[in-house]
Enzyme design. Structure first.
Site, PDB file in Angstrom:
ATOM      1  N   THR A  76     -52.091  13.591  12.525  1.00  9.86           N
ATOM      2  CA  THR A  76     -52.794  13.246  11.301  1.00  9.86           C
ATOM      3  C   THR A  76     -54.178  12.694  11.626  1.00  9.86           C
ATOM      4  O   THR A  76     -54.429  12.278  12.751  1.00  9.86           O
ATOM      5  CB  THR A  76     -51.976  12.248  10.440  1.00  9.86           C
ATOM      6  OG1 THR A  76     -52.403  12.349   9.084  1.00  9.86           O
ATOM      7  CG2 THR A  76     -52.157  10.815  10.902  1.00  9.86           C
TER       8      THR A  76
ATOM      9  N   CYS B  38     -57.060   4.962   5.750  1.00 11.49           N
ATOM     10  CA  CYS B  38     -55.607   5.010   5.585  1.00 11.49           C
ATOM     11  C   CYS B  38     -54.916   4.493   6.843  1.00 11.49           C
ATOM     12  O   CYS B  38     -55.523   4.421   7.903  1.00 11.49           O
ATOM     13  CB  CYS B  38     -55.131   6.439   5.369  1.00 11.49           C
ATOM     14  SG  CYS B  38     -55.451   7.099   3.724  1.00 11.49           S
TER      15      CYS B  38
ATOM     16  N   HIS C 218     -48.381   8.470   6.140  1.00  8.94           N
ATOM     17  CA  HIS C 218     -49.840   8.353   6.062  1.00  8.94           C
ATOM     18  C   HIS C 218     -50.145   7.909   4.651  1.00  8.94           C
ATOM     19  O   HIS C 218     -49.908   8.645   3.699  1.00  8.94           O
ATOM     20  CB  HIS C 218     -50.455   9.740   6.375  1.00  8.94           C
ATOM     21  CG  HIS C 218     -51.954   9.777   6.278  1.00  8.94           C
ATOM     22  ND1 HIS C 218     -52.703  10.665   7.001  1.00  8.94           N
ATOM     23  CD2 HIS C 218     -52.829   9.050   5.554  1.00  8.94           C
ATOM     24  CE1 HIS C 218     -54.004  10.480   6.723  1.00  8.94           C
ATOM     25  NE2 HIS C 218     -54.087   9.509   5.841  1.00  8.94           N
TER      26      HIS C 218
END
Lengths: 215, 120
Positions: free
Chosen positions: A56, A61, A78
């Site tokens: 990711t 985030c 996430h």
């Protein structure tokens, strides 16, 4: 090796998330790591007992990598706390509930795959201050993930949190290993756009909790 | 005397959030971390409502509903399931076990209180 492995459910991703957590993880074959890779976007998670890599890209985030080293299952989520109006209490609580739910979706999937709650360990990444001018959502995310893990008694084995640059994270659930690549600011327009649109999506669906009374 | 609600969830974060919402609204709150602990906590108590998660160690929420329904003193106590599970088959199991209602996480406090007041 843990027993009952053959009866384990298939690796699972975002499909179990409520409507405000959207999208689907997409898989590809990673030539460099010579194994199948699953890429997750904001609001998604993926859990697996296979020897693959979960990838990711994080701006402000955070991603929590959770694993049970004995059962050899692991997964990553996430997410970001929807803290848009921090001065208003209900928003803070909504944010925390959202974060707790994002963690719980992943944990439940791991338990379903044979993990045990008391064997779970975590690694946490992200929470950068990459949005200039915007309030520091990254630090809120960091605070949340640390507090949550501590409160749940899940040891935080490693972390790479904060800072100004986005990251690309590779998590290998079988070994528990994580590789972090720092990205250049100049190339992260897409990351920012994705995070902002995710944030808007979450804010729009904030009262989406689904209720049914059996009569 | 206020009404007493037993909340059952293996996540202490979640118990705290649910507890906060209910206490603010004037309810007495008891907590348990799984189904077995919930059965122990419920023993001898006059409960107005039970709110339970599904996925928990030792004893899950669906089994807890069945076990409570098997006891005469809890046969008609409202039991709400508060869970990340939103699948129809799981809901059906909850309904068959005797649950009163089903709420999918994350919950909004207003909605939770609204449902609580409806079933009380």
């Amino acid at each position: 090796m843990s027993p009952g492995r053959s009866s384990r459910p298939e690796p699972a991703h975002g499909s179990r998330m409520p409507s405000f957590m959207r999208g689907k993880a997409s898989s590809y074959f990673d030539r460099h790591f010579q194994r199948s890779a699953m890429k997750i976007l904001p609001g998604e998670f993926y859990a697996t007992h296979r020897d693959e890599v979960i990838v990711t890209v994080l701006g402000s985030c955070v991603a929590a990598c959770l694993m049970d080293p004995v059962a050899m299952v692991g997964g990553m989520n996430h997410f970001m706390l929807p803290l848009s109006r921090r001065d208003q209490d209900p928003d803070v609580f909504f944010a925390a509930r959202y974060g707790a739910a994002a963690m719980e979706y992943l944990i439940n999937e791991l338990l379903r795959m044979g993990a045990q709650r008391d064997r779970l360990v975590a690694k946490a990444f992200g929470g950068g201050k990459v949005m200039e001018g915007l309030s520091d959502v990254g630090s809120q995310n960091i605070l949340f993930v640390r507090t949550y893990l501590q409160q749940e008694g899940i040891p935080l084995w490693a972390e790479d949190l904060g800072g100004a640059r986005p990251r690309k994270v590779y998590f290998f659930p079988h070994s528990g290993q994580v590789l972090v690549k720092r990205l250049e600011q100049a190339h992260n327009r897409t990351i920012l756009e994705r995070e902002v649109s995710y944030l808007e999506h979450v804010a729009l669906n904030r009262d989406g909790s689904d209720v049914e009374l059996f009569t | 005397m206020g009404k007493t609600i037993l909340t059952v969830d293996d996540s202490s974060t979640m118990r705290q959030m649910i507890g906060f919402t209910l206490k603010e609204a004037g309810f007495e709150v008891l907590e348990a971390g799984d189904g077995l602990e919930a059965l122990e906590r419920a023993r001898g108590q006059k409960l107005s409502l039970v709110i339970t998660d599904v996925n928990m160690p030792r004893m899950d929420g669906i089994t807890l509903v069945q076990r409570l329904r098997a006891q005469p003193e809890f046969r008609f106590t409202p039991i709400l399931v508060l869970t990340t599970e939103s699948g129809l088959d799981m809901k059906q199991k909850g309904k068959e076990a005797g649950a009163t209602g089903w709420i999918v996480k994350p919950f909004s406090p207003e909605k939770l209180l609204d449902v609580v007041n409806k079933v009380l």
